[in-house]
Design a protein around this motif. Structure first.
Motif: not given
Length: 449
Positions: A416-433
């Motif tokens: 469940d903790e792993v699922v939360q790491s993917f679905m938590d909208p408060t956690l920023p994601k990397k966006c670069d190229v």
């Protein structure tokens, strides 16, 4: 020019009852043409013409190989992803070092995904987010650290709201539970939580998302929604409105925790060709809202075990191989239910050969067997009659059992903790190229039209 294409007029009464009927392709129904009572393989050339898309040709594949430095994935090499909208333009932006993101989705109608649902996720992971395992020539599902080539973030929409709206018997609670179960299946493909956001529509509806839904809804008339999807006056307004919800993730400012307020980051949507009507409307909307049009790359249909004349369904467990199936269940389903392109008797088969274009076991091998030479050999021997249907099914069973076991083994580690790491909208994601290396500017844009 608009991407929206009106559907063909319905066949008149006498003709509709005839033995010959045209193929039917829409977001809810996939069926090959019927000729003299026999279901035909899907005519993808006709779909390209009907939908107004562009073929993925050798020039475009060569360009992809130059830009990434790696051979295209088997889905591309074998034409399983066969059509696109604006992929060349997206590669232009990549060459310029500009970011883009990936968007795909899953409609959670049951607690377990089947192997056909794997296709867009395998594509996202191992073509646009190439892993170190693939680059090293290992099994695509081998546990290995990711080595992203395109460095693109990925958003995955779980349309539990759609399933609630379109399936009368499905409760909202069950639809939402299926979404979380399916999220665990998807995570089992080895996505990077720092670059992947998985969300349930019923759970993720913040201000930015809803604002785009409303902007989109204002531009789509009831008549266009009805004409595009075939809705009638007895359908709920939720069905007509859902296109706005499916369109919203195409625009980067729907996800402020990834992109901030920027609405100018383009996206690429891998999907089966039957989903194209949704995104034709989306591309029209993008022009009106002054957002980048999403690019699309279309896959061929993954067949039901019973063949292209039937549909994989959660209500019929024998219509598909599910991620939760045991090796014995996989063997039984393929042996008993996989539609055969072989002849009625062994003698006739040896004389006339089989038809791999309609044989479900061969279609499974085209999707999942990585060895091009083996696939070509199997096809030639089956057409000649040297390879029996029984031996073809045997090889298919081996490949599918191995594939499913690898996913099952990884799923056991998804807590469940792993699922939360993917679905938590408060956690920023990397966006670069990551800019392409060793690109010859004189040839890099040969596929640009």
């Amino acid at each position: 020019m608009s991407d929206t294409t009106m559907p063909a007029e319905p066949v008149a009464g006498a003709e509709a009852a005839a033995a010959n009927a045209q193929q039917k392709i829409d977001p809810w129904s996939v069926q090959g043409a019927m000729v003299d009572g026999k279901v035909q393989a899907i005519d993808y050339d006709k779909l390209i013409d009907d939908f107004g898309t562009k073929r993925i040709d050798d020039e475009l594949l060569a360009r992809l190989e130059r830009l990434t430095g790696h051979r295209p994935h088997r889905f591309l090499r074998r034409g399983l992803f066969f059509s696109h909208r604006d992929l060349s333009q997206l590669l232009d932006k990549y060459e310029q070092g500009k970011p883009f993101f990936l968007y795909t989705g899953r409609g959670p109608s049951s607690g377990s995904m089947h192997v056909g649902h794997m296709v867009p996720f395998i594509f996202c992971k191992y073509v646009l987010l190439l892993g170190a395992a693939l680059l090293a020539g290992l099994s695509p599902l081998a546990a290995a650290p990711a080595l992203d080539v395109f460095q693109a973030p990925l958003v995955i929409q779980l349309t539990d709201d759609e399933k609630f709206l379109f399936k009368r018997e499905l409760t909202m609670q069950d639809a939402n539970k299926f979404a979380i179960d399916n999220a665990k299946d998807i995570i089992s493909f080895g996505f990077d939580p720092e670059r992947t956001f998985i969300f349930s529509n019923l759970d993720y509806m913040n201000s930015a998302f809803y604002r785009n839904v409303v902007r989109i809804a204002k531009t789509i008339t009831t008549s266009v929604s009805k004409a595009t999807f075939g809705f009638n006056d007895s359908d709920s307004v939720g069905k007509l409105h859902f296109v706005s919800v499916q369109a919203a993730p195409s625009f980067s400012n729907t996800f402020p925790h990834i992109f901030g307020p920027k609405g100018d980051v383009p996206c690429l949507i891998p999907c089966a060709i039957d989903q194209d009507p949704y995104f034709r409307l989306t591309r029209d909307v993008a022009s009106k809202l002054k957002y980048p049009k999403p690019a699309l790359i279309h896959s061929k249909f993954f067949p039901a075990l019973q063949g292209s004349g039937s549909k994989m369904s959660a209500s019929d467990p024998n219509s598909a191989i599910y991620i939760q199936d045991t090796p014995a269940q996989i063997k039984n389903k393929i042996n008993r239910h996989a539609f055969s392109g072989g002849q009625a008797t062994a003698e006739l088969h040896a004389q006339l050969g089989g038809d791999p274009d309609v044989d479900v076991s061969f279609q499974y091998l085209r999707f999942f067997l990585d060895d091009d030479e083996e696939v070509a050999r199997i096809e030639a021997e089956y057409r000649s009659g040297a390879l029996s249907t029984g031996n073809l099914k045997k090889r298919c069973i081996e490949v599918v059992q191995e594939l499913v076991k690898a996913v099952q083994d990884r799923r056991k580690t998804v807590t469940d903790e792993v699922v939360q790491s993917f679905m938590d909208p408060t956690l920023p994601k990397k966006c670069d190229v990551k800019p392409p290396a060793n690109v010859d500017p004189s040839v890099a844009k040969v596929a640009k039209k």
